[in-house]
Design a protein around this motif. Structure first.
Motif, PDB file in Angstrom:
ATOM      1  N   LEU A 288      -6.301   6.558   3.131  1.00 34.79           N
ATOM      2  CA  LEU A 288      -6.485   7.643   4.097  1.00 34.79           C
ATOM      3  C   LEU A 288      -6.495   7.130   5.530  1.00 34.79           C
ATOM      4  O   LEU A 288      -5.892   7.733   6.414  1.00 34.79           O
ATOM      5  CB  LEU A 288      -7.798   8.381   3.826  1.00 34.79           C
ATOM      6  N   LEU A 289      -7.178   6.037   5.756  1.00 37.36           N
ATOM      7  CA  LEU A 289      -7.273   5.498   7.107  1.00 37.36           C
ATOM      8  C   LEU A 289      -5.891   5.155   7.664  1.00 37.36           C
ATOM      9  O   LEU A 289      -5.595   5.421   8.833  1.00 37.36           O
ATOM     10  CB  LEU A 289      -8.183   4.270   7.122  1.00 37.36           C
ATOM     11  N   SER A 290      -5.046   4.605   6.808  1.00 41.38           N
ATOM     12  CA  SER A 290      -3.695   4.256   7.237  1.00 41.38           C
ATOM     13  C   SER A 290      -2.734   5.437   7.131  1.00 41.38           C
ATOM     14  O   SER A 290      -1.645   5.405   7.697  1.00 41.38           O
ATOM     15  CB  SER A 290      -3.156   3.087   6.402  1.00 41.38           C
TER      16      SER A 290
ATOM     17  N   PHE B 237     -12.856   3.625  -3.388  1.00 38.83           N
ATOM     18  CA  PHE B 237     -12.729   2.384  -2.618  1.00 38.83           C
ATOM     19  C   PHE B 237     -11.340   2.239  -1.993  1.00 38.83           C
ATOM     20  O   PHE B 237     -11.218   2.003  -0.795  1.00 38.83           O
ATOM     21  CB  PHE B 237     -13.039   1.168  -3.502  1.00 38.83           C
ATOM     22  N   LEU B 238     -10.300   2.388  -2.786  1.00 36.55           N
ATOM     23  CA  LEU B 238      -8.944   2.260  -2.244  1.00 36.55           C
ATOM     24  C   LEU B 238      -8.478   3.545  -1.563  1.00 36.55           C
ATOM     25  O   LEU B 238      -7.702   3.493  -0.608  1.00 36.55           O
ATOM     26  CB  LEU B 238      -7.961   1.866  -3.350  1.00 36.55           C
TER      27      LEU B 238
ATOM     28  N   THR C 240     -12.044  11.075   9.129  1.00 40.16           N
ATOM     29  CA  THR C 240     -13.429  11.434   8.795  1.00 40.16           C
ATOM     30  C   THR C 240     -13.708  11.213   7.318  1.00 40.16           C
ATOM     31  O   THR C 240     -14.726  10.602   6.949  1.00 40.16           O
ATOM     32  CB  THR C 240     -13.713  12.906   9.170  1.00 40.16           C
ATOM     33  N   LEU C 241     -12.821  11.684   6.462  1.00 46.44           N
ATOM     34  CA  LEU C 241     -13.009  11.503   5.016  1.00 46.44           C
ATOM     35  C   LEU C 241     -13.024  10.019   4.656  1.00 46.44           C
ATOM     36  O   LEU C 241     -13.863   9.576   3.864  1.00 46.44           O
ATOM     37  CB  LEU C 241     -11.921  12.242   4.242  1.00 46.44           C
ATOM     38  N   ALA C 242     -12.157   9.237   5.269  1.00 44.00           N
ATOM     39  CA  ALA C 242     -12.112   7.801   4.992  1.00 44.00           C
ATOM     40  C   ALA C 242     -13.401   7.101   5.421  1.00 44.00           C
ATOM     41  O   ALA C 242     -13.965   6.299   4.661  1.00 44.00           O
ATOM     42  CB  ALA C 242     -10.909   7.168   5.709  1.00 44.00           C
ATOM     43  N   VAL C 243     -13.874   7.414   6.615  1.00 45.33           N
ATOM     44  CA  VAL C 243     -15.070   6.755   7.155  1.00 45.33           C
ATOM     45  C   VAL C 243     -16.312   7.123   6.338  1.00 45.33           C
ATOM     46  O   VAL C 243     -17.186   6.281   6.095  1.00 45.33           O
ATOM     47  CB  VAL C 243     -15.255   7.104   8.647  1.00 45.33           C
ATOM     48  N   VAL C 244     -16.394   8.361   5.895  1.00 43.58           N
ATOM     49  CA  VAL C 244     -17.561   8.797   5.120  1.00 43.58           C
ATOM     50  C   VAL C 244     -17.491   8.282   3.677  1.00 43.58           C
ATOM     51  O   VAL C 244     -18.504   7.896   3.097  1.00 43.58           O
ATOM     52  CB  VAL C 244     -17.691  10.336   5.153  1.00 43.58           C
TER      53      VAL C 244
ATOM     54  N   ARG D  54      -1.997  12.408   0.257  1.00 41.41           N
ATOM     55  CA  ARG D  54      -2.246  13.451  -0.744  1.00 41.41           C
ATOM     56  C   ARG D  54      -2.830  12.867  -2.029  1.00 41.41           C
ATOM     57  O   ARG D  54      -3.732  13.447  -2.629  1.00 41.41           O
ATOM     58  CB  ARG D  54      -0.960  14.215  -1.046  1.00 41.41           C
ATOM     59  N   VAL D  55      -2.337  11.733  -2.447  1.00 41.71           N
ATOM     60  CA  VAL D  55      -2.836  11.088  -3.672  1.00 41.71           C
ATOM     61  C   VAL D  55      -4.284  10.636  -3.477  1.00 41.71           C
ATOM     62  O   VAL D  55      -5.145  10.885  -4.331  1.00 41.71           O
ATOM     63  CB  VAL D  55      -1.940   9.889  -4.063  1.00 41.71           C
ATOM     64  N   ALA D  56      -4.555   9.980  -2.356  1.00 40.74           N
ATOM     65  CA  ALA D  56      -5.914   9.506  -2.066  1.00 40.74           C
ATOM     66  C   ALA D  56      -6.890  10.676  -1.951  1.00 40.74           C
ATOM     67  O   ALA D  56      -7.996  10.638  -2.514  1.00 40.74           O
ATOM     68  CB  ALA D  56      -5.922   8.682  -0.781  1.00 40.74           C
ATOM     69  N   ALA D  57      -6.482  11.724  -1.249  1.00 37.67           N
ATOM     70  CA  ALA D  57      -7.347  12.891  -1.081  1.00 37.67           C
ATOM     71  C   ALA D  57      -7.590  13.593  -2.414  1.00 37.67           C
ATOM     72  O   ALA D  57      -8.708  14.046  -2.684  1.00 37.67           O
ATOM     73  CB  ALA D  57      -6.747  13.856  -0.065  1.00 37.67           C
ATOM     74  N   ALA D  58      -6.567  13.669  -3.238  1.00 35.77           N
ATOM     75  CA  ALA D  58      -6.735  14.306  -4.545  1.00 35.77           C
ATOM     76  C   ALA D  58      -7.729  13.520  -5.400  1.00 35.77           C
ATOM     77  O   ALA D  58      -8.587  14.110  -6.067  1.00 35.77           O
ATOM     78  CB  ALA D  58      -5.387  14.415  -5.262  1.00 35.77           C
TER      79      ALA D  58
END
Length: 145
Positions: A73-75, A67-68, A20-24, A80-84
């Motif tokens: 997140l999708l993969s 962007f990255l 969800t976070l990735a798609v949004v 944790r790094v991407a979400a942070a």
């Protein structure tokens, strides 16, 4: 250290939050970096944000996070790094939106957008930083080895 970053369980809740976070978030990053969805693209957004007083290296970090980050997140790679990164970006985004109050401007009756969207993104990001990528994440597959 890397093991702590990658460690996760097989919880489906993390998968749902991650996707969800990735798609949004992806369209927001694509607007800024690629100019998709009516965005200004890399140079236009960079010029606007640096002109507004943000240091260039922070703008680049924003581009990476928005962007990255969703691609990670999708993969489920470095969840944790991407979400942070997304969580920090959305926390900063709350500041200019706070002057318009809590609510989004669905009816077009106020001058700007409130911060309710940003707060949800921060909460989802925090949950992923705590829990990790969950089911079907590359983090989980890597940490098992």
């Amino acid at each position: 250290m890397i093991q702590k970053i990658l460690k996760t369980d097989a919880d489906i809740t993390s998968l749902i939050l991650r996707v969800t976070l990735a798609v949004v978030m992806f369209p927001h990053g694509a607007q800024k970096v690629l100019g998709w969805y009516g965005g200004y693209g890399f140079s236009g957004t960079y010029a606007y944000l640096t002109g507004a007083g943000f240091p260039g290296f922070l703008v680049i970090l924003l581009f990476i996070a928005e962007f990255l980050g969703p691609i990670g997140l999708l993969s489920g790679l470095l969840t944790r790094v991407a979400a942070a990164g997304i969580g920090v970006a959305m926390t900063v985004a709350i500041l200019p939106h706070a002057e318009y109050g809590f609510f989004m401007n669905w009816a077009g009756s106020q001058k700007g957008e409130g911060f309710e969207f940003h707060l949800l993104m921060v909460a989802i990001s925090l949950a992923l930083v705590i829990k990790g990528g969950g089911k079907l994440s590359l983090d989980g597959a890597i940490s098992k080895k």
